[in-house]
Design a protein around this motif. Structure first.
Motif, PDB file in Angstrom:
ATOM      1  N   GLN A  12       0.818  -1.204   0.000  1.00 57.02           N
ATOM      2  CA  GLN A  12       0.000   0.000   0.000  1.00 57.02           C
ATOM      3  C   GLN A  12       0.857   1.262   0.000  1.00 57.02           C
ATOM      4  O   GLN A  12       0.459   2.296  -0.522  1.00 57.02           O
ATOM      5  CB  GLN A  12      -0.929  -0.003   1.214  1.00 57.02           C
ATOM      6  N   ARG A  13       2.045   1.149   0.571  1.00 54.58           N
ATOM      7  CA  ARG A  13       2.956   2.299   0.638  1.00 54.58           C
ATOM      8  C   ARG A  13       3.927   2.327  -0.536  1.00 54.58           C
ATOM      9  O   ARG A  13       4.741   3.244  -0.651  1.00 54.58           O
ATOM     10  CB  ARG A  13       3.748   2.238   1.948  1.00 54.58           C
ATOM     11  N   ALA A  14       3.856   1.319  -1.388  1.00 52.79           N
ATOM     12  CA  ALA A  14       4.797   1.201  -2.495  1.00 52.79           C
ATOM     13  C   ALA A  14       4.657   2.357  -3.474  1.00 52.79           C
ATOM     14  O   ALA A  14       3.573   2.890  -3.689  1.00 52.79           O
ATOM     15  CB  ALA A  14       4.583  -0.129  -3.224  1.00 52.79           C
ATOM     16  N   ARG A  15       5.786   2.715  -4.062  1.00 54.86           N
ATOM     17  CA  ARG A  15       5.799   3.789  -5.064  1.00 54.86           C
ATOM     18  C   ARG A  15       5.710   3.179  -6.457  1.00 54.86           C
ATOM     19  O   ARG A  15       6.687   3.020  -7.155  1.00 54.86           O
ATOM     20  CB  ARG A  15       7.088   4.605  -4.931  1.00 54.86           C
ATOM     21  N   GLY A  16       4.518   2.822  -6.798  1.00 50.40           N
ATOM     22  CA  GLY A  16       4.292   2.282  -8.122  1.00 50.40           C
ATOM     23  C   GLY A  16       4.052   0.785  -8.127  1.00 50.40           C
ATOM     24  O   GLY A  16       4.307   0.072  -7.155  1.00 50.40           O
ATOM     25  N   GLU A  17       3.550   0.299  -9.267  1.00 57.82           N
ATOM     26  CA  GLU A  17       3.181  -1.104  -9.402  1.00 57.82           C
ATOM     27  C   GLU A  17       4.384  -2.030  -9.332  1.00 57.82           C
ATOM     28  O   GLU A  17       4.311  -3.123  -8.770  1.00 57.82           O
ATOM     29  CB  GLU A  17       2.447  -1.308 -10.726  1.00 57.82           C
ATOM     30  N   ALA A  18       5.508  -1.600  -9.906  1.00 58.08           N
ATOM     31  CA  ALA A  18       6.693  -2.455  -9.926  1.00 58.08           C
ATOM     32  C   ALA A  18       7.169  -2.769  -8.517  1.00 58.08           C
ATOM     33  O   ALA A  18       7.535  -3.915  -8.206  1.00 58.08           O
ATOM     34  CB  ALA A  18       7.815  -1.796 -10.725  1.00 58.08           C
ATOM     35  N   GLU A  19       7.148  -1.782  -7.634  1.00 59.94           N
ATOM     36  CA  GLU A  19       7.581  -2.013  -6.254  1.00 59.94           C
ATOM     37  C   GLU A  19       6.591  -2.915  -5.525  1.00 59.94           C
ATOM     38  O   GLU A  19       6.985  -3.797  -4.756  1.00 59.94           O
ATOM     39  CB  GLU A  19       7.716  -0.682  -5.509  1.00 59.94           C
ATOM     40  N   ALA A  20       5.305  -2.705  -5.759  1.00 58.17           N
ATOM     41  CA  ALA A  20       4.289  -3.562  -5.142  1.00 58.17           C
ATOM     42  C   ALA A  20       4.451  -5.006  -5.623  1.00 58.17           C
ATOM     43  O   ALA A  20       4.335  -5.958  -4.841  1.00 58.17           O
ATOM     44  CB  ALA A  20       2.893  -3.042  -5.463  1.00 58.17           C
ATOM     45  N   ASN A  21       4.734  -5.175  -6.915  1.00 57.57           N
ATOM     46  CA  ASN A  21       4.958  -6.515  -7.453  1.00 57.57           C
ATOM     47  C   ASN A  21       6.179  -7.172  -6.823  1.00 57.57           C
ATOM     48  O   ASN A  21       6.191  -8.385  -6.588  1.00 57.57           O
ATOM     49  CB  ASN A  21       5.141  -6.450  -8.970  1.00 57.57           C
ATOM     50  N   ALA A  22       7.213  -6.374  -6.555  1.00 50.21           N
ATOM     51  CA  ALA A  22       8.435  -6.915  -5.958  1.00 50.21           C
ATOM     52  C   ALA A  22       8.152  -7.525  -4.587  1.00 50.21           C
ATOM     53  O   ALA A  22       8.683  -8.589  -4.245  1.00 50.21           O
ATOM     54  CB  ALA A  22       9.494  -5.828  -5.845  1.00 50.21           C
ATOM     55  N   TYR A  23       7.297  -6.870  -3.805  1.00 50.08           N
ATOM     56  CA  TYR A  23       6.917  -7.421  -2.499  1.00 50.08           C
ATOM     57  C   TYR A  23       6.146  -8.731  -2.671  1.00 50.08           C
ATOM     58  O   TYR A  23       6.319  -9.679  -1.896  1.00 50.08           O
ATOM     59  CB  TYR A  23       6.072  -6.422  -1.714  1.00 50.08           C
ATOM     60  N   GLN A  24       5.301  -8.775  -3.691  1.00 55.27           N
ATOM     61  CA  GLN A  24       4.521  -9.990  -3.944  1.00 55.27           C
ATOM     62  C   GLN A  24       5.441 -11.149  -4.326  1.00 55.27           C
ATOM     63  O   GLN A  24       5.237 -12.289  -3.893  1.00 55.27           O
ATOM     64  CB  GLN A  24       3.510  -9.740  -5.061  1.00 55.27           C
ATOM     65  N   VAL A  25       6.458 -10.849  -5.141  1.00 57.68           N
ATOM     66  CA  VAL A  25       7.422 -11.873  -5.536  1.00 57.68           C
ATOM     67  C   VAL A  25       8.135 -12.428  -4.307  1.00 57.68           C
ATOM     68  O   VAL A  25       8.311 -13.647  -4.168  1.00 57.68           O
ATOM     69  CB  VAL A  25       8.443 -11.307  -6.544  1.00 57.68           C
ATOM     70  N   MET A  26       8.542 -11.540  -3.393  1.00 61.79           N
ATOM     71  CA  MET A  26       9.212 -11.997  -2.170  1.00 61.79           C
ATOM     72  C   MET A  26       8.318 -12.944  -1.373  1.00 61.79           C
ATOM     73  O   MET A  26       8.775 -13.959  -0.842  1.00 61.79           O
ATOM     74  CB  MET A  26       9.595 -10.797  -1.303  1.00 61.79           C
ATOM     75  N   MET A  27       7.031 -12.609  -1.304  1.00 63.85           N
ATOM     76  CA  MET A  27       6.108 -13.442  -0.544  1.00 63.85           C
ATOM     77  C   MET A  27       5.913 -14.801  -1.223  1.00 63.85           C
ATOM     78  O   MET A  27       5.867 -15.836  -0.553  1.00 63.85           O
ATOM     79  CB  MET A  27       4.754 -12.736  -0.368  1.00 63.85           C
ATOM     80  N   GLU A  28       5.797 -14.804  -2.552  1.00 64.41           N
ATOM     81  CA  GLU A  28       5.601 -16.060  -3.266  1.00 64.41           C
ATOM     82  C   GLU A  28       6.836 -16.948  -3.175  1.00 64.41           C
ATOM     83  O   GLU A  28       6.724 -18.175  -3.008  1.00 64.41           O
ATOM     84  CB  GLU A  28       5.257 -15.780  -4.737  1.00 64.41           C
ATOM     85  N   LEU A  29       8.008 -16.353  -3.268  1.00 68.06           N
ATOM     86  CA  LEU A  29       9.233 -17.145  -3.174  1.00 68.06           C
ATOM     87  C   LEU A  29       9.420 -17.705  -1.767  1.00 68.06           C
ATOM     88  O   LEU A  29       9.944 -18.813  -1.591  1.00 68.06           O
ATOM     89  CB  LEU A  29      10.446 -16.300  -3.581  1.00 68.06           C
ATOM     90  N   GLN A  30       8.984 -16.959  -0.769  1.00 70.28           N
ATOM     91  CA  GLN A  30       9.056 -17.498   0.586  1.00 70.28           C
ATOM     92  C   GLN A  30       8.124 -18.695   0.735  1.00 70.28           C
ATOM     93  O   GLN A  30       8.464 -19.694   1.386  1.00 70.28           O
ATOM     94  CB  GLN A  30       8.696 -16.433   1.620  1.00 70.28           C
ATOM     95  N   ALA A  31       6.946 -18.620   0.113  1.00 79.56           N
ATOM     96  CA  ALA A  31       6.021 -19.761   0.143  1.00 79.56           C
ATOM     97  C   ALA A  31       6.634 -20.965  -0.560  1.00 79.56           C
ATOM     98  O   ALA A  31       6.437 -22.111  -0.137  1.00 79.56           O
ATOM     99  CB  ALA A  31       4.688 -19.379  -0.501  1.00 79.56           C
ATOM    100  N   ASP A  32       7.395 -20.730  -1.636  1.00 80.42           N
ATOM    101  CA  ASP A  32       8.112 -21.820  -2.293  1.00 80.42           C
ATOM    102  C   ASP A  32       9.142 -22.428  -1.345  1.00 80.42           C
ATOM    103  O   ASP A  32       9.313 -23.655  -1.296  1.00 80.42           O
ATOM    104  CB  ASP A  32       8.813 -21.315  -3.551  1.00 80.42           C
ATOM    105  N   CYS A  33       9.838 -21.582  -0.607  1.00 78.58           N
ATOM    106  CA  CYS A  33      10.835 -22.055   0.349  1.00 78.58           C
ATOM    107  C   CYS A  33      10.172 -22.862   1.459  1.00 78.58           C
ATOM    108  O   CYS A  33      10.690 -23.904   1.879  1.00 78.58           O
ATOM    109  CB  CYS A  33      11.606 -20.864   0.923  1.00 78.58           C
ATOM    110  N   PHE A  34       9.028 -22.385   1.934  1.00 78.66           N
ATOM    111  CA  PHE A  34       8.290 -23.131   2.959  1.00 78.66           C
ATOM    112  C   PHE A  34       7.866 -24.499   2.421  1.00 78.66           C
ATOM    113  O   PHE A  34       7.860 -25.488   3.159  1.00 78.66           O
ATOM    114  CB  PHE A  34       7.064 -22.348   3.406  1.00 78.66           C
ATOM    115  N   ALA A  35       7.480 -24.559   1.132  1.00 76.62           N
ATOM    116  CA  ALA A  35       7.136 -25.836   0.523  1.00 76.62           C
ATOM    117  C   ALA A  35       8.352 -26.757   0.525  1.00 76.62           C
ATOM    118  O   ALA A  35       8.237 -27.971   0.733  1.00 76.62           O
ATOM    119  CB  ALA A  35       6.626 -25.631  -0.906  1.00 76.62           C
ATOM    120  N   GLY A  36       9.532 -26.175   0.301  1.00 75.98           N
ATOM    121  CA  GLY A  36      10.758 -26.950   0.356  1.00 75.98           C
ATOM    122  C   GLY A  36      11.054 -27.458   1.754  1.00 75.98           C
ATOM    123  O   GLY A  36      11.531 -28.591   1.930  1.00 75.98           O
ATOM    124  N   VAL A  37      10.783 -26.646   2.777  1.00 75.05           N
ATOM    125  CA  VAL A  37      10.959 -27.074   4.167  1.00 75.05           C
ATOM    126  C   VAL A  37      10.067 -28.272   4.449  1.00 75.05           C
ATOM    127  O   VAL A  37      10.491 -29.259   5.073  1.00 75.05           O
ATOM    128  CB  VAL A  37      10.648 -25.921   5.144  1.00 75.05           C
TER     129      VAL A  37
END
Length: 293
Positions: free
Chosen positions: A191-216
């Protein structure tokens, strides 16, 4: 092949596939409105008779007339191999995450997995199968269209049964993020991101963490219960590669634009799944503070 047969099945699966007969809701809706418009009061009587018939068949006529999901919650679950597989995979995630939370002195609140065909209504809104498997933090449920398993084989050319287990474990990863507060932190940052690209970057971090959790999860499922077979991890990595943002964009004939990524590249998804699998340590899944993704 995953050694899933004969194992404990989770009781936290809500099977709505029996309501798939409501898939023709759009056509029925137009027909009912046409009857009322053409025959007036007599049309209402006809609609009333039809409504009783629909209700007896497990369809909610009020939801149908309002243009929403027509299925009632009275449909009987379907006890087939797909249901059994899903229940076992969810049970395995419950066992692993309960142990991890217990080691940290906490209880693990188990999520519910909803199986459906075509479309579904969740606390996050009405969704069709086109959105793919998803997790709704509002009701803490995982939603999975059973046809996605076949789509993995046909559309993404990913054989084997572990890819389906990986997808379920990934969505459970989002549940972990919700109950630990990570999801709320990400939404606030977006919500505080400066533009769509930054908001997408946070989403990517969250999705990759979920991938890591799947690996755990895969780490413990492999080492403590002998759940996995030779080649399963390779199947999971193939699935991660097939659903990477760059691969999906190329296959759709589009230019690869990293700033539009919402789940991460194929290489990133494989790498973070592997990170979780090799370490078995949730602390190694901090994508938000990683030097690079």
């Amino acid at each position: 092949m995953v050694r899933w047969r004969g194992r404990r099945e989770s009781r936290n699966v809500e099977d709505r596939r029996g309501a798939a007969a409501a898939g023709g809701a759009g056509i029925l809706l137009m027909l009912l409105r046409l009857i009322v418009g053409r025959f007036g009061i007599r049309g209402l009587l006809i609609v009333g008779v039809i409504g009783v018939g629909l209700y007896m068949a497990g369809v909610n006529p009020l939801a149908l007339l309002q243009g929403g999901p027509a299925a009632t919650q009275t449909a009987e679950p379907i006890d087939d191999e797909t249901s059994q597989f899903v229940r076992v995979i969810l049970a395995e995630t419950e066992d692993v995450w309960s142990q991890i939370f217990e080691a940290a002195g906490e209880d693990y609140p188990e999520p519910t997995l909803v199986m459906f065909y075509g479309s579904v209504n969740s606390a996050c809104g009405y969704a069709s199968a086109a959105v793919g498997p998803f997790y709704c933090p509002a009701d803490r449920k995982l939603y999975l269209d059973a046809s996605f398993f076949e789509e993995m084989r046909q559309r993404f050319n990913v054989p084997g049964d572990f890819p389906a287990a990986y997808v379920i474990a990934h969505e459970v990863g989002h549940h972990i993020q919700t109950i630990t507060g990570v999801s709320n932190q990400v939404r606030t940052a977006q919500q505080r991101a400066r533009g769509e690209a930054e908001a997408n970057a946070y989403q990517v971090m969250m999705e990759l963490q979920a991938d890591c959790f799947a690996g755990v999860w895969a780490h413990y499922a492999d080492r403590t219960s002998g759940f996995l077979d030779e080649g399963d991890i390779e199947e999971g990595l193939a699935a991660a590669a097939a659903i990477g943002d760059d691969t999906l964009q190329r296959n759709a004939g589009r230019r690869v634009t990293p700033e539009s990524f919402t789940h991460g590249s194929s290489e990133q998804r494989q790498r973070w799944f592997t990170q979780g699998y090799r370490s078995g340590d949730v602390n190694r899944c901090d994508t938000f503070n990683a030097a690079s993704l």
